[in-house]
Scaffold this motif. Structure first.
Motif, PDB file in Angstrom:
ATOM      1  N   HIS A 103      28.953  28.437  34.641  1.00  0.00           N
ATOM      2  CA  HIS A 103      28.749  28.797  33.501  1.00  0.00           C
ATOM      3  C   HIS A 103      29.517  27.835  32.471  1.00  0.00           C
ATOM      4  CE1 HIS A 103      26.499  32.249  34.765  1.00  0.00           C
ATOM      5  NE2 HIS A 103      27.572  32.626  35.393  1.00  0.00           N
ATOM      6  N   GLU A 104      28.945  27.717  31.138  1.00  0.00           N
ATOM      7  CA  GLU A 104      29.901  27.080  30.096  1.00  0.00           C
ATOM      8  C   GLU A 104      31.151  27.960  29.974  1.00  0.00           C
ATOM      9  OE1 GLU A 104      29.577  26.684  25.245  1.00  0.00           O
ATOM     10  OE2 GLU A 104      27.655  26.506  26.360  1.00  0.00           O
ATOM     11  N   ALA A 105      32.396  27.301  30.094  1.00  0.00           N
ATOM     12  CA  ALA A 105      33.536  27.780  30.049  1.00  0.00           C
ATOM     13  C   ALA A 105      33.837  28.647  28.870  1.00  0.00           C
ATOM     14  CB  ALA A 105      34.717  26.976  30.155  1.00  0.00           C
ATOM     15  N   SER A 106      33.201  28.637  27.767  1.00  0.00           N
ATOM     16  CA  SER A 106      33.539  29.330  26.468  1.00  0.00           C
ATOM     17  C   SER A 106      32.599  30.613  26.404  1.00  0.00           C
ATOM     18  CB  SER A 106      33.069  28.354  25.213  1.00  0.00           C
ATOM     19  OG  SER A 106      31.866  27.950  25.031  1.00  0.00           O
ATOM     20  N   ARG A 107      31.556  30.623  27.190  1.00  0.00           N
ATOM     21  CA  ARG A 107      30.750  31.852  27.120  1.00  0.00           C
ATOM     22  C   ARG A 107      31.147  32.638  28.518  1.00  0.00           C
ATOM     23  NH1 ARG A 107      25.804  32.706  29.596  1.00  0.00           N
ATOM     24  NH2 ARG A 107      25.731  30.799  30.907  1.00  0.00           N
ATOM     25  N   ALA A 108      31.257  32.528  29.622  1.00  0.00           N
ATOM     26  CA  ALA A 108      31.645  33.045  30.787  1.00  0.00           C
ATOM     27  C   ALA A 108      32.402  32.610  31.736  1.00  0.00           C
ATOM     28  CB  ALA A 108      30.073  33.713  31.400  1.00  0.00           C
ATOM     29  N   ARG A 109      32.863  33.298  32.765  1.00  0.00           N
ATOM     30  CA  ARG A 109      34.055  32.689  33.655  1.00  0.00           C
ATOM     31  C   ARG A 109      33.413  33.485  34.985  1.00  0.00           C
ATOM     32  NH1 ARG A 109      38.591  31.825  30.447  1.00  0.00           N
ATOM     33  NH2 ARG A 109      37.399  30.251  28.759  1.00  0.00           N
ATOM     34  N   VAL A 110      33.609  33.138  36.025  1.00  0.00           N
ATOM     35  CA  VAL A 110      33.615  33.826  37.431  1.00  0.00           C
ATOM     36  C   VAL A 110      34.909  33.956  37.968  1.00  0.00           C
ATOM     37  CG1 VAL A 110      32.504  33.927  39.945  1.00  0.00           C
ATOM     38  CG2 VAL A 110      31.077  32.752  37.899  1.00  0.00           C
ATOM     39  N   LEU A 111      35.311  35.215  38.228  1.00  0.00           N
ATOM     40  CA  LEU A 111      36.331  35.570  39.089  1.00  0.00           C
ATOM     41  C   LEU A 111      36.035  36.293  40.289  1.00  0.00           C
ATOM     42  CD1 LEU A 111      38.513  36.823  35.755  1.00  0.00           C
ATOM     43  CD2 LEU A 111      38.531  34.606  36.860  1.00  0.00           C
ATOM     44  N   THR A 112      37.111  36.421  41.186  1.00  0.00           N
ATOM     45  CA  THR A 112      36.925  37.535  42.042  1.00  0.00           C
ATOM     46  C   THR A 112      37.854  38.585  42.108  1.00  0.00           C
ATOM     47  OG1 THR A 112      38.352  35.920  43.678  1.00  0.00           O
ATOM     48  CG2 THR A 112      36.006  35.692  43.746  1.00  0.00           C
ATOM     49  N   ASP A 113      37.659  39.566  42.709  1.00  0.00           N
ATOM     50  CA  ASP A 113      38.518  40.566  42.597  1.00  0.00           C
ATOM     51  C   ASP A 113      39.574  40.477  44.021  1.00  0.00           C
ATOM     52  OD1 ASP A 113      37.367  41.665  45.236  1.00  0.00           O
ATOM     53  OD2 ASP A 113      36.022  43.306  43.977  1.00  0.00           O
ATOM     54  N   PRO A 114      40.473  41.362  44.124  1.00  0.00           N
ATOM     55  CA  PRO A 114      41.435  41.120  45.126  1.00  0.00           C
ATOM     56  C   PRO A 114      40.976  41.005  46.710  1.00  0.00           C
ATOM     57  CG  PRO A 114      42.483  42.470  43.655  1.00  0.00           C
ATOM     58  CD  PRO A 114      41.023  42.363  43.316  1.00  0.00           C
ATOM     59  N   VAL A 115      39.712  41.482  46.779  1.00  0.00           N
ATOM     60  CA  VAL A 115      39.110  41.351  48.224  1.00  0.00           C
ATOM     61  C   VAL A 115      37.900  40.482  48.254  1.00  0.00           C
ATOM     62  CG1 VAL A 115      40.073  43.666  49.026  1.00  0.00           C
ATOM     63  CG2 VAL A 115      37.834  43.407  48.085  1.00  0.00           C
ATOM     64  N   GLY A 116      37.798  39.656  47.131  1.00  0.00           N
ATOM     65  CA  GLY A 116      36.889  38.379  47.257  1.00  0.00           C
ATOM     66  C   GLY A 116      35.430  38.487  46.444  1.00  0.00           C
ATOM     67  N   HIS A 117      35.121  40.038  45.945  1.00  0.00           N
ATOM     68  CA  HIS A 117      33.748  40.007  45.279  1.00  0.00           C
ATOM     69  C   HIS A 117      33.827  39.273  44.145  1.00  0.00           C
ATOM     70  CE1 HIS A 117      34.449  44.241  47.496  1.00  0.00           C
ATOM     71  NE2 HIS A 117      33.209  43.640  47.855  1.00  0.00           N
ATOM     72  N   PRO A 118      32.912  38.310  43.874  1.00  0.00           N
ATOM     73  CA  PRO A 118      32.855  37.717  42.701  1.00  0.00           C
ATOM     74  C   PRO A 118      32.335  38.556  41.523  1.00  0.00           C
ATOM     75  CG  PRO A 118      30.962  37.369  43.989  1.00  0.00           C
ATOM     76  CD  PRO A 118      31.695  37.888  44.706  1.00  0.00           C
ATOM     77  N   PHE A 119      32.852  38.431  40.319  1.00  0.00           N
ATOM     78  CA  PHE A 119      32.237  39.151  39.282  1.00  0.00           C
ATOM     79  C   PHE A 119      32.452  38.196  38.007  1.00  0.00           C
ATOM     80  CE2 PHE A 119      36.804  40.125  39.494  1.00  0.00           C
ATOM     81  CZ  PHE A 119      37.305  40.159  38.082  1.00  0.00           C
ATOM     82  N   CYS A 120      31.734  38.436  36.979  1.00  0.00           N
ATOM     83  CA  CYS A 120      31.798  37.767  35.805  1.00  0.00           C
ATOM     84  C   CYS A 120      32.491  38.144  34.388  1.00  0.00           C
ATOM     85  CB  CYS A 120      30.377  37.021  35.223  1.00  0.00           C
ATOM     86  SG  CYS A 120      29.631  35.799  36.201  1.00  0.00           S
ATOM     87  N   ILE A 121      33.129  37.632  33.850  1.00  0.00           N
ATOM     88  CA  ILE A 121      33.518  38.176  32.482  1.00  0.00           C
ATOM     89  C   ILE A 121      32.801  37.350  31.539  1.00  0.00           C
ATOM     90  CG2 ILE A 121      35.700  39.164  33.182  1.00  0.00           C
ATOM     91  CD1 ILE A 121      37.147  36.660  32.037  1.00  0.00           C
ATOM     92  N   VAL A 122      32.070  37.908  30.384  1.00  0.00           N
ATOM     93  CA  VAL A 122      31.537  37.227  29.508  1.00  0.00           C
ATOM     94  C   VAL A 122      31.861  37.741  27.787  1.00  0.00           C
ATOM     95  CG1 VAL A 122      29.576  37.143  30.986  1.00  0.00           C
ATOM     96  CG2 VAL A 122      29.500  38.970  29.640  1.00  0.00           C
ATOM     97  N   ARG A 123      31.693  36.809  27.083  1.00  0.00           N
ATOM     98  CA  ARG A 123      32.059  37.172  25.643  1.00  0.00           C
ATOM     99  C   ARG A 123      30.873  38.012  25.151  1.00  0.00           C
ATOM    100  NH1 ARG A 123      32.630  31.684  22.589  1.00  0.00           N
ATOM    101  NH2 ARG A 123      32.810  33.326  20.954  1.00  0.00           N
ATOM    102  N   ASP A 124      31.589  38.841  24.148  1.00  0.00           N
ATOM    103  CA  ASP A 124      30.578  39.567  23.498  1.00  0.00           C
ATOM    104  C   ASP A 124      29.412  38.853  22.878  1.00  0.00           C
ATOM    105  OD1 ASP A 124      30.017  42.347  23.448  1.00  0.00           O
ATOM    106  OD2 ASP A 124      31.829  42.768  22.169  1.00  0.00           O
TER     107      ASP A 124
END
Length: 124
Positions: A103-124
């Motif tokens: 994703h465009e870095a200013s809009r969303a990021r992909v992270l992983t939890d401590p055991v590897g599940h990917p999740f996104c954080i997105v701007r409001d």
């Protein structure tokens, strides 16, 4: 008329339910489920949504973005306008940040939890 469905629970496989529940509790502020234990832990949201974490022996972390071990689930969280601050806080809690960011870095990021599940954080 098609049937209406309401999402009430999401459950993630993991090697240590209490540890993963603690990560998501710190990240989201959700309330721990009172009957959480070493085999199944959970978090409750005020509107009734339940996030569960179940122990799986021999757990293998998803391989994202590759599919050697498929991700099987991807969760997105709104974090307001301060995407950088939310990312920094989650990394301090134990999240990881894959090199691949679709994703465009200013809009969303992909992270992983401590055991590897990917999740996104997105701007409001």
């Amino acid at each position: 008329m098609s049937p209406q469905m309401e999402l009430v629970a999401i459950t993630l496989d993991c090697p240590d339910p209490l540890a993963l529940a603690a990560f998501y509790q710190q990240a989201t502020g959700l309330e721990p489920h009172p009957k959480s234990d070493a085999d199944f832990a959970g978090l409750n949201r005020a509107d009734g949504l339940f996030i569960g974490f179940q122990r799986v022996d021999g757990y293998r972390a998803p391989c994202w973005p590759g599919q050697t071990v498929p991700q099987q689930l991807h969760i997105c969280f709104k974090v307001g306008e301060d995407l950088d601050g939310a990312e920094a806080r989650l990394l301090e809690l134990g999240a990881g940040k894959p090199d691949h960011q679709p994703h465009e870095a200013s809009r969303a990021r992909v992270l992983t939890d401590p055991v590897g599940h990917p999740f996104c954080i997105v701007r409001d």
